[in-house]
Design an enzyme around this catalytic site. Structure first.
Site, mmCIF file in Angstrom:
data_model
loop_
_atom_site.group_PDB
_atom_site.id
_atom_site.type_symbol
_atom_site.label_atom_id
_atom_site.label_comp_id
_atom_site.label_asym_id
_atom_site.label_seq_id
_atom_site.Cartn_x
_atom_site.Cartn_y
_atom_site.Cartn_z
ATOM 1 N N ILE A 33 0.847 -1.204 0.000
ATOM 2 C CA ILE A 33 0.000 0.000 0.000
ATOM 3 C C ILE A 33 0.882 1.253 0.000
ATOM 4 N N ASN A 91 12.477 -0.883 6.532
ATOM 5 C CA ASN A 91 13.616 -1.797 6.750
ATOM 6 C C ASN A 91 13.576 -2.989 5.788
ATOM 7 N N LEU A 92 12.658 -2.945 4.829
ATOM 8 C CA LEU A 92 12.549 -3.976 3.780
ATOM 9 C C LEU A 92 12.321 -5.371 4.366
ATOM 10 N N SER A 93 11.719 -5.436 5.562
ATOM 11 C CA SER A 93 11.475 -6.742 6.177
ATOM 12 C C SER A 93 10.395 -7.509 5.421
ATOM 13 N N ASP A 131 14.734 0.707 10.810
ATOM 14 C CA ASP A 131 13.736 -0.065 11.552
ATOM 15 C C ASP A 131 12.996 0.894 12.489
ATOM 16 N N SER A 135 -7.490 -1.223 10.349
ATOM 17 C CA SER A 135 -8.042 -2.325 9.562
ATOM 18 C C SER A 135 -9.475 -2.612 9.976
ATOM 19 N N TYR A 179 -2.253 -9.672 15.698
ATOM 20 C CA TYR A 179 -2.192 -8.634 14.648
ATOM 21 C C TYR A 179 -3.341 -7.644 14.839
ATOM 22 N N LYS A 202 -3.732 -3.326 16.009
ATOM 23 C CA LYS A 202 -4.499 -2.240 15.372
ATOM 24 C C LYS A 202 -5.414 -1.560 16.399
ATOM 25 N N ASN A 244 -10.666 -4.731 2.337
ATOM 26 C CA ASN A 244 -9.703 -5.680 1.743
ATOM 27 C C ASN A 244 -9.022 -5.068 0.518
ATOM 28 N N PHE A 277 -12.545 -21.390 0.920
ATOM 29 C CA PHE A 277 -12.797 -21.795 2.304
ATOM 30 C C PHE A 277 -14.266 -21.630 2.686
HETATM 31 P P1 NAD Z 1 3.454 -4.609 3.437
HETATM 32 O O1 NAD Z 1 4.053 -5.677 4.268
HETATM 33 O O2 NAD Z 1 3.495 -4.750 1.958
HETATM 34 O O3 NAD Z 1 4.126 -3.200 3.800
HETATM 35 C C1 NAD Z 1 4.581 -2.908 5.087
HETATM 36 C C2 NAD Z 1 5.972 -2.308 4.935
HETATM 37 O O4 NAD Z 1 6.480 -1.977 6.230
HETATM 38 C C3 NAD Z 1 6.973 -3.282 4.315
HETATM 39 O O5 NAD Z 1 7.680 -2.601 3.287
HETATM 40 C C4 NAD Z 1 7.903 -3.653 5.462
HETATM 41 O O6 NAD Z 1 9.213 -3.900 5.018
HETATM 42 C C5 NAD Z 1 7.817 -2.411 6.324
HETATM 43 N N1 NAD Z 1 8.071 -2.630 7.742
HETATM 44 C C6 NAD Z 1 7.515 -3.525 8.593
HETATM 45 N N2 NAD Z 1 8.005 -3.370 9.831
HETATM 46 C C7 NAD Z 1 8.900 -2.340 9.776
HETATM 47 C C8 NAD Z 1 9.716 -1.689 10.722
HETATM 48 N N3 NAD Z 1 9.765 -2.080 11.993
HETATM 49 N N4 NAD Z 1 10.483 -0.667 10.317
HETATM 50 C C9 NAD Z 1 10.467 -0.253 9.022
HETATM 51 N N5 NAD Z 1 9.712 -0.829 8.088
HETATM 52 C C10 NAD Z 1 8.939 -1.857 8.459
HETATM 53 O O7 NAD Z 1 1.963 -4.400 3.939
HETATM 54 P P2 NAD Z 1 0.781 -3.533 3.327
HETATM 55 O O8 NAD Z 1 -0.242 -4.461 2.822
HETATM 56 O O9 NAD Z 1 1.316 -2.490 2.440
HETATM 57 O O10 NAD Z 1 0.203 -2.906 4.662
HETATM 58 C C11 NAD Z 1 0.545 -1.595 5.077
HETATM 59 C C12 NAD Z 1 -0.181 -1.290 6.373
HETATM 60 O O11 NAD Z 1 -1.585 -1.421 6.173
HETATM 61 C C13 NAD Z 1 0.168 -2.222 7.531
HETATM 62 O O12 NAD Z 1 0.185 -1.458 8.716
HETATM 63 C C14 NAD Z 1 -0.983 -3.195 7.552
HETATM 64 O O13 NAD Z 1 -1.186 -3.742 8.814
HETATM 65 C C15 NAD Z 1 -2.127 -2.292 7.148
HETATM 66 N N6 NAD Z 1 -3.263 -3.021 6.572
HETATM 67 C C16 NAD Z 1 -3.055 -3.799 5.463
HETATM 68 C C17 NAD Z 1 -4.120 -4.501 4.923
HETATM 69 C C18 NAD Z 1 -3.915 -5.393 3.721
HETATM 70 O O14 NAD Z 1 -4.786 -6.195 3.423
HETATM 71 N N7 NAD Z 1 -2.822 -5.274 2.973
HETATM 72 C C19 NAD Z 1 -5.384 -4.408 5.498
HETATM 73 C C20 NAD Z 1 -5.571 -3.584 6.608
HETATM 74 C C21 NAD Z 1 -4.483 -2.889 7.137
HETATM 75 C C1 UD1 Z 2 -7.367 -11.068 6.397
HETATM 76 C C2 UD1 Z 2 -7.225 -10.855 7.872
HETATM 77 C C3 UD1 Z 2 -7.308 -9.375 8.184
HETATM 78 C C4 UD1 Z 2 -6.275 -8.609 7.393
HETATM 79 C C5 UD1 Z 2 -6.444 -8.926 5.915
HETATM 80 C C6 UD1 Z 2 -5.368 -8.307 5.081
HETATM 81 C C7 UD1 Z 2 -8.086 -12.898 8.922
HETATM 82 C C8 UD1 Z 2 -9.188 -13.498 9.730
HETATM 83 N N1 UD1 Z 2 -8.250 -11.610 8.582
HETATM 84 O O1 UD1 Z 2 -8.675 -10.606 6.013
HETATM 85 O O2 UD1 Z 2 -7.105 -9.153 9.553
HETATM 86 O O3 UD1 Z 2 -6.406 -7.215 7.603
HETATM 87 O O4 UD1 Z 2 -6.393 -10.349 5.707
HETATM 88 O O5 UD1 Z 2 -4.124 -8.871 5.344
HETATM 89 O O6 UD1 Z 2 -7.120 -13.548 8.586
HETATM 90 N N2 UD1 Z 2 -10.125 -17.169 0.992
HETATM 91 C C9 UD1 Z 2 -10.279 -18.355 0.323
HETATM 92 N N3 UD1 Z 2 -9.156 -18.999 -0.119
HETATM 93 C C10 UD1 Z 2 -7.902 -18.504 0.088
HETATM 94 C C11 UD1 Z 2 -7.756 -17.285 0.781
HETATM 95 C C12 UD1 Z 2 -8.903 -16.649 1.232
HETATM 96 O O7 UD1 Z 2 -11.383 -18.827 0.122
HETATM 97 O O8 UD1 Z 2 -6.913 -19.148 -0.327
HETATM 98 C C13 UD1 Z 2 -11.328 -16.461 1.461
HETATM 99 C C14 UD1 Z 2 -11.387 -16.273 2.964
HETATM 100 O O9 UD1 Z 2 -12.026 -17.344 3.569
HETATM 101 C C15 UD1 Z 2 -12.178 -14.964 3.055
HETATM 102 C C16 UD1 Z 2 -11.839 -14.214 1.776
HETATM 103 O O10 UD1 Z 2 -11.278 -15.166 0.898
HETATM 104 O O11 UD1 Z 2 -13.534 -15.254 3.042
HETATM 105 C C17 UD1 Z 2 -10.829 -13.097 1.991
HETATM 106 O O12 UD1 Z 2 -9.712 -13.642 2.693
HETATM 107 P P1 UD1 Z 2 -8.360 -12.812 2.902
HETATM 108 O O13 UD1 Z 2 -7.915 -12.263 1.593
HETATM 109 O O14 UD1 Z 2 -7.418 -13.668 3.654
HETATM 110 O O15 UD1 Z 2 -8.819 -11.568 3.761
HETATM 111 P P2 UD1 Z 2 -9.593 -11.519 5.169
HETATM 112 O O16 UD1 Z 2 -9.691 -12.836 5.791
HETATM 113 O O17 UD1 Z 2 -10.867 -10.782 4.928
#
Ligand code: NAD
Ligand code: UD1
Length: 346
Positions: free
Chosen positions: A22, A42-44, A68, A135, A160, A164, A190, A229
């Protein structure tokens, strides 16, 4: 723009986690809106090549500091260099739900220490505006749909999710104590998709946990079959329902949130970021097949533990206050995701 010695300077934003999924799309949106972006990561869970993609798309490579956020003194040095920033978007966190259950202290340490350090340094260097990645997980299993920002939060079902809920509370308490600080908590539903250029997108490590990358990797024949699922939920077609939001729309919401705070919005604001429309797993699979013409072999598997049957957003508050709406058609989102996946496979 800020006028500095007669020279116009772009407003600088620190983007923690800006090399991630994101964060990289948001860096594009910020640069396209005239902000100057500095990425702390930190590219983790990401690769520096994402910033090459940002540079190709926008013509500007964001400045990058490998740091970090959980390491206070290293983060302080990075902030010191960029104390002229007007805001911080804090993406940096670990995000894998299952991993957080297996290793909770790793999640609390990384996600909460990182946030607390960011808040302390924003205060020290008088950087007033924070955007925080929250989230939909904070709503747990909601009793009424769609969820609004007033929907009661539920106890977190994973460490996790806990980070949040706690993160939101830590920010509220901090802004309450230091009213010169302002924060916007963005509750993402999502996020899916990739930049239309196919140059940046989601890069999951190993076997994806989330549905969208599993669909694209199955379509690309990297995975033999998608496990769906559960088909016996109390939903219109029996499959789980989610609110899938295009990552580029999500990115634009961060720019809107910053502009809102920069033009006077103060205190702590909370916004749901979704489309307002629920889609079932099978609707997403079928949507992908019709947008790309590529079949996705699937089989019905047992329900996944911890899954919420259905959740989608009421995102009307963001529309009213931020003048933002998720408007990318699903077919475009799915086509961009596939373009990105094909670029990866090549
Ligand atoms: P991502 O893992 O792609 O990006 C997170 C970035 O943070 C990565 O580049 C990682 O290297 C960096 N990072 C992690 N810990 C660090 C640290 N201690 N210091 C410096 N860098 C660090 O994840 P994303 O999907 O882009 O998510 C971004 C944010 O949005 C996160 O806070 C995540 O929890 C939140 N979020 C994501 C989703 C989703 O579905 N992707 C949904 C709800 C909330
Ligand atoms: C999950 C996390 C949520 C997090 C989000 C983004 C849980 C319970 N929730 O959301 O906290 O913010 O990811 O990282 O883990 N599905 C399949 N087959 C698959 C994968 C998923 O059927 O191989 C279904 C799941 O059952 C769900 C839907 O797809 O109904 C979305 O799943 P997913 O993409 O993992 O997102 P969430 O579970 O909504």
């Amino acid at each position: 723009m800020i006028v500095h010695g007669g020279v116009f300077m772009a407003k600088k934003i620190i983007v923690t986690g800006g090399a991630g999924y994101i964060g990289s799309h948001t860096s594009v949106a910020l640069q396209e809106s005239g902000f100057d972006v500095v990425v702390f990561d930190n590219l983790s869970n990401s690769n520096i090549s994402s910033l090459d993609g940002v540079a190709k798309i926008t013509g500007t490579r964001p400045e990058f500091i490998n740091v970090d956020c959980a390491d206070f003194s290293a983060l302080r040095s990075a902030f010191m260099l960029h104390r002229d920033a007007v805001g911080v978007i804090h993406f940096a966190a670990f995000k894998a739900v299952g991993e957080s259950v297996a290793n909770p202290t790793m999640y609390y340490r990384n996600n909460l220490n990182g946030l607390i350090n960011v808040l302390d340094l924003m205060r020290e260097f008088e950087i007033p505006n924070l955007v925080f990645s929250s989230s939909a997980t904070v709503y747990g299993t909601p009793a009424v749909l769609p969820v609004t920002e007033q929907t009661p939060l539920q106890p977190a079902t994973s460490p996790y999710g806990g980070t949040k809920v706690m993160g939101e509370n830590i920010i509220r308490d901090t802004v309450h104590a230091y009213p010169q600080m302002h924060a916007t908590l963005l509750r993402y539903f999502n996020p899916i998709g990739a930049h239309p250029s196919g140059l940046i997108g989601e890069l999951p490590n190993g076997v994806p946990n989330n549905l969208m990358p599993y669909i694209t990797q199955t379509a690309a024949r990297i995975r033999p079959v998608l496990n769906v699922f559960g088909d016996d939920y109390d939903t219109p077609d029996g499959f789980c329902v989610r609110d899938y939001i295009d990552v580029n729309d999500l990115a634009r919401a961060h720019v809107a949130a910053l502009n809102y705070m920069l033009s006077g919005g103060d205190g702590v604001s909370v916004f749901n970021l979704g489309t307002g429309r629920g889609l079932s797993v099978m609707e997403l699979v079928r949507g992908f097949e019709s947008a790309t013409g590529v079949p996705v072999p699937y089989k019905i598997a047992p329900r996944r533990a911890g899954d919420v049957p259905a959740i989608w957003a009421d995102a009307s508050l963001a529309e009213r206050v931020l003048k933002w709406r998720a408007d990318t058609p699903l077919s475009e989102t799915l086509a961009s995701t596939w373009r990105w996946q094909k670029n990866q496979s090549n």
